[in-house]
Design a protein around this motif. Structure first.
Motif, short mmCIF file in Angstrom:
data_model
loop_
_atom_site.label_atom_id
_atom_site.label_comp_id
_atom_site.label_asym_id
_atom_site.label_seq_id
_atom_site.Cartn_x
_atom_site.Cartn_y
_atom_site.Cartn_z
N THR A 130 0.84 -1.18 0.00
CA THR A 130 0.00 0.00 0.00
C THR A 130 0.88 1.23 0.00
O THR A 130 1.81 1.33 0.79
CB THR A 130 -0.92 0.02 1.24
OG1 THR A 130 -1.69 -1.18 1.24
CG2 THR A 130 -1.85 1.21 1.20
N THR A 183 0.94 5.45 0.23
CA THR A 183 0.12 6.53 0.75
C THR A 183 0.53 7.85 0.11
O THR A 183 1.69 8.20 0.10
CB THR A 183 0.28 6.64 2.28
OG1 THR A 183 -0.04 5.37 2.84
CG2 THR A 183 -0.63 7.70 2.85
N LYS A 233 -4.96 6.07 -0.83
CA LYS A 233 -4.19 4.85 -0.70
C LYS A 233 -4.31 4.06 -1.99
O LYS A 233 -5.40 3.91 -2.53
CB LYS A 233 -4.68 4.01 0.47
CG LYS A 233 -4.39 4.62 1.82
CD LYS A 233 -4.79 3.70 2.94
CE LYS A 233 -4.48 4.35 4.27
NZ LYS A 233 -4.86 3.48 5.38
N GLU A 292 -3.58 0.35 -3.61
CA GLU A 292 -3.29 -1.03 -3.28
C GLU A 292 -2.78 -1.73 -4.54
O GLU A 292 -3.45 -1.73 -5.57
CB GLU A 292 -4.54 -1.74 -2.77
CG GLU A 292 -4.28 -3.17 -2.39
CD GLU A 292 -5.53 -3.87 -1.87
OE1 GLU A 292 -5.50 -5.11 -1.84
OE2 GLU A 292 -6.50 -3.20 -1.52
N TYR A 348 -2.81 -0.89 -9.84
CA TYR A 348 -3.20 -0.46 -8.51
C TYR A 348 -4.71 -0.22 -8.46
O TYR A 348 -5.31 0.17 -9.45
CB TYR A 348 -2.52 0.86 -8.14
CG TYR A 348 -1.02 0.79 -8.13
CD1 TYR A 348 -0.33 0.45 -6.96
CD2 TYR A 348 -0.27 1.10 -9.26
CE1 TYR A 348 1.05 0.40 -6.95
CE2 TYR A 348 1.11 1.06 -9.24
CZ TYR A 348 1.77 0.71 -8.08
OH TYR A 348 3.13 0.66 -8.07
N GLU A 349 -5.27 -0.43 -7.28
CA GLU A 349 -6.68 -0.11 -7.03
C GLU A 349 -6.70 1.06 -6.05
O GLU A 349 -5.94 1.08 -5.09
CB GLU A 349 -7.38 -1.32 -6.44
CG GLU A 349 -8.86 -1.11 -6.22
CD GLU A 349 -9.52 -2.39 -5.72
OE1 GLU A 349 -10.54 -2.78 -6.31
OE2 GLU A 349 -9.01 -2.99 -4.77
N THR A 350 -7.57 2.04 -6.32
CA THR A 350 -7.64 3.20 -5.43
C THR A 350 -8.75 3.04 -4.41
O THR A 350 -9.62 2.23 -4.57
CB THR A 350 -7.88 4.50 -6.21
OG1 THR A 350 -9.09 4.39 -6.94
CG2 THR A 350 -6.74 4.79 -7.14
#
Length: 59
Positions: free
Chosen positions: A2, A4, A9, A11, A57-59
């Motif tokens: 993760t 930041t 964030k 992932e 990535y997933e937000t």
């Protein structure tokens, strides 16, 4: 994993390495523009050995 950025964030969903493809950045740009509403972001890096890695990535 993760990351930041402020309160956002990201992932890490997946990564894949492959042989260099000079125009891959165009594919990543297309995916980011097309799928931004689906809460996914694509990243592209060029590794020290010359291979490229795409990250999702997933937000």
């Amino acid at each position: 994993m993760t990351e930041t950025k402020g309160s956002d964030k990201l992932e890490l969903i997946a990564t894949k390495s492959f042989a260099p493809y000079p125009e891959m950045y165009k594919v990543v740009d297309f995916l980011n523009r097309t799928l931004k509403e689906k809460q996914v972001i694509f990243g592209l890096t060029k590794d020290e050995d010359g291979s490229m890695t795409i990250s999702i990535y997933e937000t």
